[in-house]
Scaffold this motif. Structure first.
Motif, short mmCIF file in Angstrom:
data_model
loop_
_atom_site.label_atom_id
_atom_site.label_comp_id
_atom_site.label_asym_id
_atom_site.label_seq_id
_atom_site.Cartn_x
_atom_site.Cartn_y
_atom_site.Cartn_z
N SER A 131 0.95 -1.45 0.03
CA SER A 131 0.16 -0.04 0.26
C SER A 131 0.73 1.07 0.14
CB SER A 131 -0.58 0.08 1.20
OG SER A 131 -1.60 -1.01 1.42
N LEU A 132 0.43 2.17 -0.95
CA LEU A 132 1.32 3.37 -0.95
C LEU A 132 0.56 4.71 -0.54
CD1 LEU A 132 2.50 2.42 -4.41
CD2 LEU A 132 4.08 2.77 -2.39
N HIS A 133 0.80 5.30 0.70
CA HIS A 133 0.08 5.97 1.12
C HIS A 133 0.39 7.56 0.87
CE1 HIS A 133 -1.96 3.03 3.59
NE2 HIS A 133 -0.73 2.74 3.95
N GLU A 134 1.29 7.88 -0.23
CA GLU A 134 1.66 9.16 -0.71
C GLU A 134 0.40 9.82 -1.13
OE1 GLU A 134 4.40 6.83 -2.81
OE2 GLU A 134 4.52 6.42 -0.47
N ASP A 135 0.71 10.72 -2.06
CA ASP A 135 -0.29 11.68 -2.26
C ASP A 135 -1.36 11.12 -3.36
OD1 ASP A 135 -2.17 13.73 -2.38
OD2 ASP A 135 -0.79 15.09 -3.31
N PHE A 136 -2.33 10.54 -3.32
CA PHE A 136 -3.02 10.46 -4.52
C PHE A 136 -4.55 10.63 -4.31
CE2 PHE A 136 -0.03 6.82 -4.40
CZ PHE A 136 0.67 6.74 -5.66
N MET A 139 -6.26 9.22 -1.56
CA MET A 139 -6.67 7.79 -1.60
C MET A 139 -5.27 7.13 -1.52
SD MET A 139 -9.19 7.77 -5.05
CE MET A 139 -10.13 6.36 -4.42
N THR A 140 -5.57 6.02 -1.48
CA THR A 140 -4.27 4.91 -1.22
C THR A 140 -4.01 4.08 -2.63
OG1 THR A 140 -4.65 4.37 1.12
CG2 THR A 140 -3.37 3.13 0.12
N GLY A 141 -2.63 4.09 -3.10
CA GLY A 141 -2.25 3.29 -4.12
C GLY A 141 -2.06 1.81 -3.77
N ILE A 142 -2.43 1.04 -4.67
CA ILE A 142 -1.98 -0.36 -4.44
C ILE A 142 -1.17 -0.92 -5.49
CG2 ILE A 142 -3.01 -2.83 -3.80
CD1 ILE A 142 -3.70 -0.81 -1.60
N ASP A 143 -0.05 -1.83 -5.06
CA ASP A 143 0.95 -2.32 -6.10
C ASP A 143 0.70 -3.87 -5.68
OD1 ASP A 143 2.70 -3.53 -7.57
OD2 ASP A 143 4.17 -2.17 -6.81
N GLU B 84 -4.15 4.84 -11.24
CA GLU B 84 -3.19 5.97 -11.62
C GLU B 84 -1.73 5.60 -11.58
OE1 GLU B 84 -3.93 9.74 -9.45
OE2 GLU B 84 -1.85 10.02 -9.31
N LEU B 87 -1.23 2.11 -10.54
CA LEU B 87 -1.66 1.65 -9.29
C LEU B 87 -3.07 1.56 -9.12
CD1 LEU B 87 0.58 3.71 -7.01
CD2 LEU B 87 0.98 1.54 -7.14
N TYR B 88 -3.69 0.67 -8.59
CA TYR B 88 -4.97 0.69 -8.17
C TYR B 88 -5.28 1.53 -7.05
CZ TYR B 88 -5.29 -3.65 -10.80
OH TYR B 88 -5.03 -4.77 -11.82
N LEU B 89 -6.44 2.42 -7.15
CA LEU B 89 -6.49 3.44 -6.15
C LEU B 89 -7.68 2.86 -5.28
CD1 LEU B 89 -5.99 7.01 -7.63
CD2 LEU B 89 -4.33 5.44 -6.59
N VAL B 90 -7.73 2.95 -3.94
CA VAL B 90 -8.81 2.54 -3.05
C VAL B 90 -8.90 3.81 -2.04
CG1 VAL B 90 -8.31 0.16 -3.35
CG2 VAL B 90 -7.26 1.40 -1.63
N PRO B 91 -10.07 3.60 -1.18
CA PRO B 91 -10.31 4.77 -0.31
C PRO B 91 -9.04 4.52 0.60
CG PRO B 91 -12.30 3.51 -0.87
CD PRO B 91 -11.29 2.84 -1.51
N LYS B 92 -8.74 5.72 1.34
CA LYS B 92 -7.61 5.76 2.01
C LYS B 92 -7.54 4.85 3.33
CE LYS B 92 -4.02 8.78 3.64
NZ LYS B 92 -3.32 9.35 2.57
#
Lengths: 478, 95
Positions: A131-136, A139-143, B84, B87-92
């Motif tokens: 999980s990448l919690h930087e600035d999206f 939102m959270t970016g998932i790899d 983006e 990456l898949y974006l999901v709620p924080k």
């Protein structure tokens, strides 16, 4: 009051397979996000996991190397929890019937004392994504490239009594998995990481105190610091009248403290059950024996052999066998030399290791290969260069100026062993320093070093030191 | 064995299921019936029966360690609500 800490480690070692544990996607590190996450890894409807035989073989290898029982009947189970980097809503792991059980590992402490740490079990499971919690945009970016990478979770008994012991144990496991070639051990890339269960109790007390679990520690230094912080914290809590609560904590390296993760009691309700998509893994004696036959020489055996075969000290052999690549490097060099392996050990443990550590690279990446070091040590053995000049040669080789013979030739570093040349140089030194000669002869022995220094300075370090000493003594005393 | 409304709510939460308050009693009695059946099975003496993890009495077939999957990210991400930079974006989510 005297306190005792009780520590157990859960080490996660990523197995060095090419493909994932349940899918044929690549496990290579550092790819563009989600380019190695296939339908199985994404948990799309209708997919089925198929077990990678290499992951089984590697787990069995670890089991055999730690004197564990390799189970002939192990079962994959679902561990249920919700988190976005776990797309299926469960992690495939092993619960009641893990593949490896009841092993042990001997650790050695700084004072030379030894202890046995029990290994409760080692089970196979899949890694989660990142999980990448930087600035999206909030939102959270998932790899999900890492999702499905095989992990061996190695669970110790609560046999560890200090942070130092925990580090010694972790280093031993780290070295072993690399010896076995089942994990690359790269902690910076997360291939090898651990959780620590820590509790304290009064010395002499039988039952354990309440434990806290520190999650995801990825360096030896942090393991020591996190555990020490946590021990102090728990003692403070109890001594000021409070109670330690069972919880998961995170180690913050910047602040050097552990802090509570959002305490979610129900989060630990994983509702394990056997995964209906996977059948039990059945291994027979013939298979287990065939894996046993592939075991390499293990650190302890290598250590003993280095002492007996190369006449190294116990200490040197211990350092050289602490990692397989260091041991292999040493042995490649030592095999090419006729003489004393102690010279090789000194260079590998000394200059080479210092340089490799300083530049934070692995031995395998050293610009001075084993062959090059052997070439240079041969020139020390045959008196072409002195040990002191060798340091210059080593540095030149390190900066890519070629092998030892090339460097010696190009820089004119060949040792002067012609005694008449050394004699005439020493005659000059004696003639031009009458005062020091006078003092020396009237008993100021320490000045001998001054004359050696002059000889080395004038010869630019190339005069053979043994000959210089001998001739100087003759001339000064005579 | 009978489940109360709090246990039903907890189970629903663990499974991330949204349920109507008015359905809770029904769920409670249905789930309790299942547990009763399990309790009935539990009363049978199984000391001499080996535990079974799967109804088929065969072992898992293993596959060779080969990379066979190709990158299909674009296809997979077409059905994702939001992406983006790959990456898949999901709620924080914050731990």
């Amino acid at each position: 009051m005297e306190w005792e800490s009780v520590i157990g480690l859960e080490i996660h070692a990523q197995l060095a397979t090419k493909s994932k544990i349940f899918s044929s996607a690549s496990t290579a590190y550092g790819a563009e996000p989600n380019t190695q996450a296939c339908a199985v890894d994404l948990g799309l409807p209708g997919v089925l996991p198929v077990v990678n035989q290499e992951a089984i073989r590697m787990a069995a290898k670890f089991g055999l190397a730690t004197g564990s029982n390799v189970s002939k009947h192990s079962v994959f189970a679902r561990k249920n929890y919700f988190y976005p980097d776990l797309p299926k809503g469960y992690q495939i792991s092993q619960f009641e019937l893990p593949i490896v059980e009841k092993g042990k590992m001997e650790i050695e402490l700084e004072d030379g004392s030894k202890r046995i740490i029990g290994i409760t079990r080692a089970h196979l499971e899949e890694d989660a994504g990142k999980s990448l919690h930087e600035d999206f945009h909030g939102m959270t970016g998932i790899d999900l490239n890492r999702a499905g990478t095989p992990l061996l979770e190695i669970v110790s008994e609560p046999d560890i009594r200090s942070a130092k012991e925990a580090v010694a144990y972790m280093k031993k496991i780290h070295s072993l998995v690399q010896y076995l070639e089942i994990c690359d051990g790269n902690m910076a890339e997360g291939s090898f990481r651990c959780d620590a269960n820590v509790s304290v109790r009064l010395k002499g007390q039988e039952e354990f105190g309440t434990r806290a679990e520190i999650k995801n520690i990825n360096s030896f230094r942090f393991v020591e610091r996190a555990i020490n912080y946590e021990i102090e914290r728990q003692i403070d809590v109890i001594e000021s009248g409070g109670e330690v609560i069972q919880e998961t904590r995170l180690y913050d390296a910047d602040k050097d403290e552990t802090r509570s993760m959002r305490s979610k009691e129900e989060a630990n309700d994983y509702r394990y059950f056997p995964d209906p998509d996977l059948l039990p893994v059945i291994l027979d004696d013939a298979y287990i024996e065939s894996v046993r036959n592939t075991l390499p020489e293990l650190p302890k055996e290598k250590h003993q052999r280095f002492v007996s075969e190369y006449h190294l000290t116990d200490y040197d052999a211990g350092i050289l066998t602490s990692s397989r690549e260091l041991a292999d490097y040493f042995e490649t060099v030592a095999k090419q030399l006729a003489g004393d392996a102690k010279l090789v050990a000194n260079w590998v443990i000394g200059d080479l290791s210092a340089r490799v550590n300083k530049e934070d690279i692995s031995i395998r990446q050293s610009p001075v290969t084993a062959k090059m070091l052997a070439g240079m040590l041969k020139r020390i053995e045959d008196n072409t260069i002195s040990g002191k000049i060798a340091k210059d040669v080593f540095n030149a080789m390190w900066s890519g100026e070629g092998d030892a013979d090339t460097v010696i030739e190009n820089k004119g570093l060949k040792q002067i062993t012609d005694s008449s040349a050394i004699e005439s140089m020493i005659d000059d030194i004696i003639a031009s320093n009458p005062q020091q000669v006078e003092q020396y002869r009237s008993g100021k022995d320490k000045l001998f070093g001054f004359f050696v220094g002059q000889a080395m300075k004038i010869s630019k370090g190339k005069a053979n030191p043994a000959q210089v000493n001998e001739i100087l003594k003759q001339k000064l005393n005579g | 064995m009978s489940l109360g409304p709090d246990e039903v709510k907890k189970i629903a939460h663990l499974a991330r299921l949204g349920i109507n308050e008015s359905d809770i009693d029904d769920y409670a009695s249905n789930l309790s019936n299942i547990l009763d059946l399990v309790a009935q099975m539990n009363s049978i003496d199984t000391r001499n029966v080996p535990p079974m993890a799967h109804p088929q009495d065969v072992g898992q077939r293993l596959r060779a360690d080969e990379v066979l999957e190709e990158n299909q990210r674009d296809r997979f991400q077409k059905i994702a609500p939001q992406t983006e930079n790959g990456l898949y974006l999901v709620p924080k989510v914050i731990e």
